[in-house]
Design an enzyme around this catalytic site. Sequence first.
Site, PDB file in Angstrom:
ATOM      1  N   HIS A  26       0.805  -1.111  -0.119  1.00  0.00           N
ATOM      2  CA  HIS A  26      -0.151   0.139  -0.057  1.00  0.00           C
ATOM      3  C   HIS A  26       0.844   1.338   0.048  1.00  0.00           C
ATOM      4  CE1 HIS A  26      -3.605   2.696   1.223  1.00  0.00           C
ATOM      5  NE2 HIS A  26      -2.645   3.229   1.626  1.00  0.00           N
ATOM      6  N   GLU A  27       1.889   1.406   0.754  1.00  0.00           N
ATOM      7  CA  GLU A  27       2.687   2.428   0.841  1.00  0.00           C
ATOM      8  C   GLU A  27       3.574   2.590  -0.260  1.00  0.00           C
ATOM      9  OE1 GLU A  27       2.698   4.799   3.274  1.00  0.00           O
ATOM     10  OE2 GLU A  27       0.723   3.576   4.153  1.00  0.00           O
TER      11      GLU A  27
END
Length: 404
Positions: A26-27
């Site tokens: 996600h990051e």
Amino acid sequence: MTGFLGQALLYIVPFLLVLTFIVTIHELGHFLVARAFGVKIDRFSVGFGKTIVSRIDRRGTEWRLAWLPLGGYVKFSGDLDASSVPDEAGLAELRQRVIAENGPGAERDYFHFKPIWQRALIVAAGPAANFALAMVLFTLLFTAVGEQVLAPRVAQVQPGSPAAAAGFQANDVIKAIDGRAVADTSDVTRTVMMSAGDPLRFTVDRGGREILLTATPERRLENDQIAGRVRIARIGLGMDRRIEDFSFRRLNPVQAFGKGVETIGSTVGTTVTYIGRIFAGKESGDLLNGPIGIAKAAGGVTQQAMAANPDPGWMAANLALTFLSFAALVSIGIGIVNLLPIPVLDGGHLLFYGYEAVARRPVPARVQEVGYRVGLALLAGLMLFATWNDLQKNGLFTFLGGLA
């Protein structure tokens, strides 16, 4: 003590591995799009807390591995707080400081001074990465195992159940529900689960004759090996598993990709429907899981995969395939949650950028402050509710009641 450590390893370790992997992806979505737009990035961290090892790349970004494996984060230069949406006064102050330290024009490398559309894409890239990860995992899974379908044939009808009242009989094959064709037992189960209290019209094949039956699912308390004790909608059918009702086809990567898209769409649709039914008062929210529930599910799927076949080779393969599916579903869930229009989440940032695009100025500081307080309260409330569910489903309150 050995038993406790074994349970901890079985439940906690798979949970932390899956969570950290998914949050890192996600990051990484935020990071890659930000770097593509030339945003100056201070740090990319896998894990939180004290640094285990780190290095700084040629662009000045610190890559960091920390000791607490609960996800990770990316820090853009100039981020002073969790909001990442400073107001006009905050932007002016940041601009002056950046120019004073690095010279005129340096501010163009900072996230907050990028065009709105670029900032929106950077924020949306996190949830998008979660869906992309699920897509890759499902494609690998369906390429490896193919597509297996079990026709929804009725094996037994529970006496006194909605199915019995509707007139279901053993050997009935369900062809459609409310006019929508169903091909697999899981289609029937999913539709019934999402329809507590709502009459469903079943199209049934009975010995070559088409029959229409109407049954209304009702909630029942069940003990599930993975989910725990939950109230779930049922109509009282036991489904058959005959050899002749199974079908299988191998999928090439393109077909597997299409099946993955279909699965993600179905999962998102089911989740959104369920959340909508909670707000409409039609569901209790029993199926919402917090960290405890996800950890228990991770341990449950691990146990099932290990118990399926004692051969080490089969066990390893089964564990790998099981975790592909589990990680894909958790990744979809994290993507959906992050898109909720709550100010502390990506969806809240996008909401603020939408206002900025229309009003031609950032959201006022006071509104942001109130928004983030409300958002934190909502998020905390959601986590507490999900954790309460986890504790109830795992029998803690029954145990406490037994002590009285």
